[in-house]
Structure formats: C-alpha cells, structure tokens
Write an enzyme that holds these catalytic residues in place. Sequence first.
Site, PDB file in Angstrom:
ATOM      1  N   LYS A  30      12.098   0.286 -11.029  1.00 61.00           N
ATOM      2  CA  LYS A  30      11.877   0.811 -12.251  1.00 61.00           C
ATOM      3  C   LYS A  30      12.652   2.260 -11.280  1.00 61.00           C
ATOM      4  O   LYS A  30      11.656   3.734 -11.138  1.00 61.00           O
ATOM      5  CB  LYS A  30      10.490   0.884 -12.261  1.00 61.00           C
ATOM      6  CG  LYS A  30       9.994   0.143 -13.150  1.00 61.00           C
ATOM      7  CD  LYS A  30       8.442   0.583 -13.046  1.00 61.00           C
ATOM      8  CE  LYS A  30       8.019  -0.717 -14.126  1.00 61.00           C
ATOM      9  NZ  LYS A  30       6.311  -0.550 -14.466  1.00 61.00           N
TER      10      LYS A  30
ATOM     11  N   GLU B 230      10.359  -7.440  -1.931  1.00 58.52           N
ATOM     12  CA  GLU B 230       8.931  -6.782  -2.748  1.00 58.52           C
ATOM     13  C   GLU B 230       9.200  -7.462  -4.373  1.00 58.52           C
ATOM     14  O   GLU B 230      10.952  -7.848  -4.703  1.00 58.52           O
ATOM     15  CB  GLU B 230       9.405  -5.746  -2.710  1.00 58.52           C
ATOM     16  CG  GLU B 230       8.112  -4.227  -3.353  1.00 58.52           C
ATOM     17  CD  GLU B 230       7.024  -4.800  -2.997  1.00 58.52           C
ATOM     18  OE1 GLU B 230       6.416  -6.299  -3.781  1.00 58.52           O
ATOM     19  OE2 GLU B 230       6.226  -3.904  -2.720  1.00 58.52           O
TER      20      GLU B 230
ATOM     21  N   LYS C  78       0.194  -9.273  -3.378  1.00 58.38           N
ATOM     22  CA  LYS C  78       0.530 -10.482  -3.133  1.00 58.38           C
ATOM     23  C   LYS C  78       1.649 -11.342  -4.460  1.00 58.38           C
ATOM     24  O   LYS C  78       2.360 -12.024  -4.878  1.00 58.38           O
ATOM     25  CB  LYS C  78      -0.347 -11.605  -4.155  1.00 58.38           C
ATOM     26  CG  LYS C  78      -2.262 -11.150  -3.963  1.00 58.38           C
ATOM     27  CD  LYS C  78      -3.464 -11.858  -4.806  1.00 58.38           C
ATOM     28  CE  LYS C  78      -4.811 -10.865  -4.253  1.00 58.38           C
ATOM     29  NZ  LYS C  78      -5.139 -11.579  -5.094  1.00 58.38           N
ATOM     30  N   GLY C  79       1.830  -9.731  -4.956  1.00 58.02           N
ATOM     31  CA  GLY C  79       2.746  -9.986  -5.859  1.00 58.02           C
ATOM     32  C   GLY C  79       4.211 -10.924  -5.574  1.00 58.02           C
ATOM     33  O   GLY C  79       5.153 -11.275  -6.788  1.00 58.02           O
TER      34      GLY C  79
ATOM     35  N   ARG D  13      -0.090 -13.451 -13.590  1.00 56.07           N
ATOM     36  CA  ARG D  13       1.232 -14.139 -11.963  1.00 56.07           C
ATOM     37  C   ARG D  13       2.330 -15.055 -12.177  1.00 56.07           C
ATOM     38  O   ARG D  13       2.695 -15.600 -11.733  1.00 56.07           O
ATOM     39  CB  ARG D  13       0.693 -14.290 -10.455  1.00 56.07           C
ATOM     40  CG  ARG D  13      -0.168 -12.403 -10.344  1.00 56.07           C
ATOM     41  CD  ARG D  13      -0.360 -12.441  -8.992  1.00 56.07           C
ATOM     42  NE  ARG D  13      -1.397 -11.951  -8.684  1.00 56.07           N
ATOM     43  CZ  ARG D  13      -0.907 -10.461  -7.532  1.00 56.07           C
ATOM     44  NH1 ARG D  13      -0.262 -10.044  -8.127  1.00 56.07           N
ATOM     45  NH2 ARG D  13      -2.048  -9.644  -7.663  1.00 56.07           N
TER      46      ARG D  13
ATOM     47  N   ASP E 122       9.123   1.246  -7.656  1.00 56.79           N
ATOM     48  CA  ASP E 122       7.966   2.120  -8.369  1.00 56.79           C
ATOM     49  C   ASP E 122       8.378   3.230  -8.120  1.00 56.79           C
ATOM     50  O   ASP E 122       9.279   4.030  -8.084  1.00 56.79           O
ATOM     51  CB  ASP E 122       6.540   1.369  -9.100  1.00 56.79           C
ATOM     52  CG  ASP E 122       6.098   2.205  -9.978  1.00 56.79           C
ATOM     53  OD1 ASP E 122       6.028   1.855 -11.514  1.00 56.79           O
ATOM     54  OD2 ASP E 122       5.089   3.647  -9.426  1.00 56.79           O
TER      55      ASP E 122
ATOM     56  N   ASP F 126       1.449  -9.065 -11.665  1.00 56.14           N
ATOM     57  CA  ASP F 126      -0.152  -8.250 -12.195  1.00 56.14           C
ATOM     58  C   ASP F 126      -0.414  -7.844 -13.026  1.00 56.14           C
ATOM     59  O   ASP F 126       0.312  -6.608 -13.110  1.00 56.14           O
ATOM     60  CB  ASP F 126      -1.135  -9.536 -11.786  1.00 56.14           C
ATOM     61  CG  ASP F 126      -1.569  -8.236 -10.688  1.00 56.14           C
ATOM     62  OD1 ASP F 126      -0.982  -7.610  -9.777  1.00 56.14           O
ATOM     63  OD2 ASP F 126      -2.833  -8.035 -10.850  1.00 56.14           O
TER      64      ASP F 126
ATOM     65  N   PHE G   9       5.373  -1.513 -18.063  1.00 60.54           N
ATOM     66  CA  PHE G   9       4.928  -1.923 -17.576  1.00 60.54           C
ATOM     67  C   PHE G   9       4.995  -3.862 -17.677  1.00 60.54           C
ATOM     68  O   PHE G   9       4.373  -4.165 -18.791  1.00 60.54           O
ATOM     69  CB  PHE G   9       3.261  -1.731 -17.952  1.00 60.54           C
ATOM     70  CG  PHE G   9       2.302  -2.654 -17.087  1.00 60.54           C
ATOM     71  CD1 PHE G   9       2.616  -1.916 -15.301  1.00 60.54           C
ATOM     72  CD2 PHE G   9       1.633  -3.526 -17.055  1.00 60.54           C
ATOM     73  CE1 PHE G   9       0.946  -2.380 -13.878  1.00 60.54           C
ATOM     74  CE2 PHE G   9       0.600  -4.394 -15.532  1.00 60.54           C
ATOM     75  CZ  PHE G   9       0.574  -3.245 -14.755  1.00 60.54           C
ATOM     76  N   VAL G  10       5.477  -3.965 -16.229  1.00 60.48           N
ATOM     77  CA  VAL G  10       5.261  -5.807 -16.708  1.00 60.48           C
ATOM     78  C   VAL G  10       4.731  -6.614 -15.884  1.00 60.48           C
ATOM     79  O   VAL G  10       4.098  -6.196 -15.344  1.00 60.48           O
ATOM     80  CB  VAL G  10       7.281  -6.128 -16.838  1.00 60.48           C
ATOM     81  CG1 VAL G  10       8.263  -5.226 -17.733  1.00 60.48           C
ATOM     82  CG2 VAL G  10       7.671  -5.151 -14.911  1.00 60.48           C
TER      83      VAL G  10
HETATM   84  P1  IMP Z   1       5.569   1.379  -4.895  1.00 63.24           P
HETATM   85  O1  IMP Z   1       6.208   1.696  -4.521  1.00 63.24           O
HETATM   86  O2  IMP Z   1       4.865   2.126  -3.818  1.00 63.24           O
HETATM   87  O3  IMP Z   1       4.949   2.538  -6.219  1.00 63.24           O
HETATM   88  O4  IMP Z   1       4.392   0.404  -5.402  1.00 63.24           O
HETATM   89  C1  IMP Z   1       4.635  -0.626  -6.841  1.00 63.24           C
HETATM   90  C2  IMP Z   1       4.095  -1.711  -6.558  1.00 63.24           C
HETATM   91  O5  IMP Z   1       3.324  -1.115  -8.047  1.00 63.24           O
HETATM   92  C3  IMP Z   1       4.293  -3.183  -6.939  1.00 63.24           C
HETATM   93  O6  IMP Z   1       4.380  -3.759  -5.894  1.00 63.24           O
HETATM   94  C4  IMP Z   1       3.275  -3.287  -8.281  1.00 63.24           C
HETATM   95  O7  IMP Z   1       2.668  -3.665  -7.286  1.00 63.24           O
HETATM   96  C5  IMP Z   1       3.069  -2.484  -8.837  1.00 63.24           C
HETATM   97  N1  IMP Z   1       3.569  -1.973 -10.407  1.00 63.24           N
HETATM   98  C6  IMP Z   1       4.810  -0.865 -10.397  1.00 63.24           C
HETATM   99  N2  IMP Z   1       5.523  -1.035 -11.470  1.00 63.24           N
HETATM  100  C7  IMP Z   1       4.484  -2.592 -12.150  1.00 63.24           C
HETATM  101  C8  IMP Z   1       4.220  -3.064 -13.610  1.00 63.24           C
HETATM  102  O8  IMP Z   1       5.111  -2.910 -14.179  1.00 63.24           O
HETATM  103  N3  IMP Z   1       4.016  -4.063 -13.224  1.00 63.24           N
HETATM  104  C9  IMP Z   1       2.701  -4.702 -12.286  1.00 63.24           C
HETATM  105  N4  IMP Z   1       2.650  -3.869 -11.214  1.00 63.24           N
HETATM  106  C10 IMP Z   1       3.692  -3.613 -11.213  1.00 63.24           C
HETATM  107 MG    MG Z   2      -1.173  -5.571  -8.962  1.00 62.92          MG
END
Ligand code: IMP
Ligand code: MG
Length: 199
Positions: A133, A101, A44-45, A167, A105, A161, A154-155
């Site tokens: 990040k 996206e 959803k993000g 959100r 992360d 969310d 953590f943002v």
């Molecule tokens: P990754 O790169 O596969 O680890 O996925 C990143 C996902 O982690 C994002 O789509 C978010 O849902 C979640 N996420 C990572 N850092 C944050 C944050 O600081 N706040 C909220 N969600 C986060």
């Molecule tokens: Mg989330």
Amino acid sequence: MNPDVESILISQEELGRIITRLASEIERDYSAPDKRLVLVSILKGSVIFAGALMTALKIPAEIEFMRVSSYGAGTVSSGNTKILLDFHRPDLPLLDLLIVENIIDSGRTLSNLTRLLLGRGARSVKSCTLLDKPARREVPFEPDYIGAVIPDRFVVGFGLDYDEKYRNLPYVGVLKPEIYNSNPKRPPMSFMKGNPAKR
Ligand code: IMP
Ligand code: MG
C-alpha cells in the site's frame, strides 16, 4: 463470499499466479550454490503466504519466525518495532534472509527489521511482501519482491485479520467499513494512532 466482505480484491486463482511469479523471481536470485535462503515469516499475518511461497519454491529454503508489535504513526513511539518472538541462529553470517510479510503499509516494520537483522550480521537481508500500500508509506522503504500493489483500503483474508478474524479466507477482500465503524474500541490496526498493536 463472506458477508462482511465488500468485494474481492485478489481472488484465490490470482493469488496462486502471484505466488508462482514471486517464487520464480526468488529462485532466479537465490539459486547460486553458495546461497542459503531462509524465509523469515512475520507472525501471525504472513504465515499463510509464507507457507504457500515456500511450497512454490523449487530451490532449498529454510524458515524461521518472528513476531513483532509496532506503534502507529504520529506518536512519540513511532518507529519502534518491539520483538515479541525472536529466532536465534548461530550460523547467521552464512544465511541469506528473506523477510516475508503479507502487507507493507507505513514501511516501519520492514525497515526496522531489515536494519536489525543486518546489524546482527546476517549475510544478506531482503524482503518480500504479498501486498503493498504505497499510499500509506511513512518511511521510505522498497521491498525487493512485491506481489501486488493495492489501494488504501483495509483488507482481510489470506492471513490478514481484523480483530483476529478473517485470516482463513482464501482470497484478499475489502472489509465492509461498517464492521469496524460499529466497533469503535477496535479500529483496524493500520488506522490506530498510538496504540501498540500485535499482528
Ligand atoms: P507497517 O508497514 O509497519 O505499517 O506494518 C504493516 C502491518 O500493518 C501489517 O503487518 C498488518 O498487520 C497491518 N496492516 C496494514 N494494513 C492492513 C490491512 O489492510 N489489513 C490488515 N492488516 C493491515
Ligand atoms: Mg492484524
């Protein structure tokens, strides 16, 4: 400012400027007449960011949606990205997909989705993230378009969310750690180890 937010990392005005800049970079790369730009918004993000980016684009753009769940680092399931909602386009070989996206992360989601969509035969697959990040990267992955590089905090806000809340904040802010520290059953998903987590 929301009382659960410690500080504003990216204001509403700055988000506007970032999105305008990203849109012009994307226009520059996708304005050739044979390009068929399709934003792939990861639910959803990214929905708020994808909507804002789409309205900032002055070239034709279509949109599709996917929803995925991923597994945290350090488990046997690491690297799995489970598709919870998919899109189907018979004309995929003609489409230039841009995965949208809100944050990258570990890099697993974007790296897995890019490989999946290329494997299905899309003409091209690139990615655009509002936030990056890099300190948390577990697999080498560089998005093609990056709104802002942020520290390992953590943002929330602008689609991001914690436990489905925040959100709708119009800015990106750092969540007060006591909010998730006082709720040990629900750590922020990026801190989860081994539990499947939905966006
Ligand atoms: P990754 O790169 O596969 O680890 O996925 C990143 C996902 O982690 C994002 O789509 C978010 O849902 C979640 N996420 C990572 N850092 C944050 C944050 O600081 N706040 C909220 N969600 C986060
Ligand atoms: Mg989330």
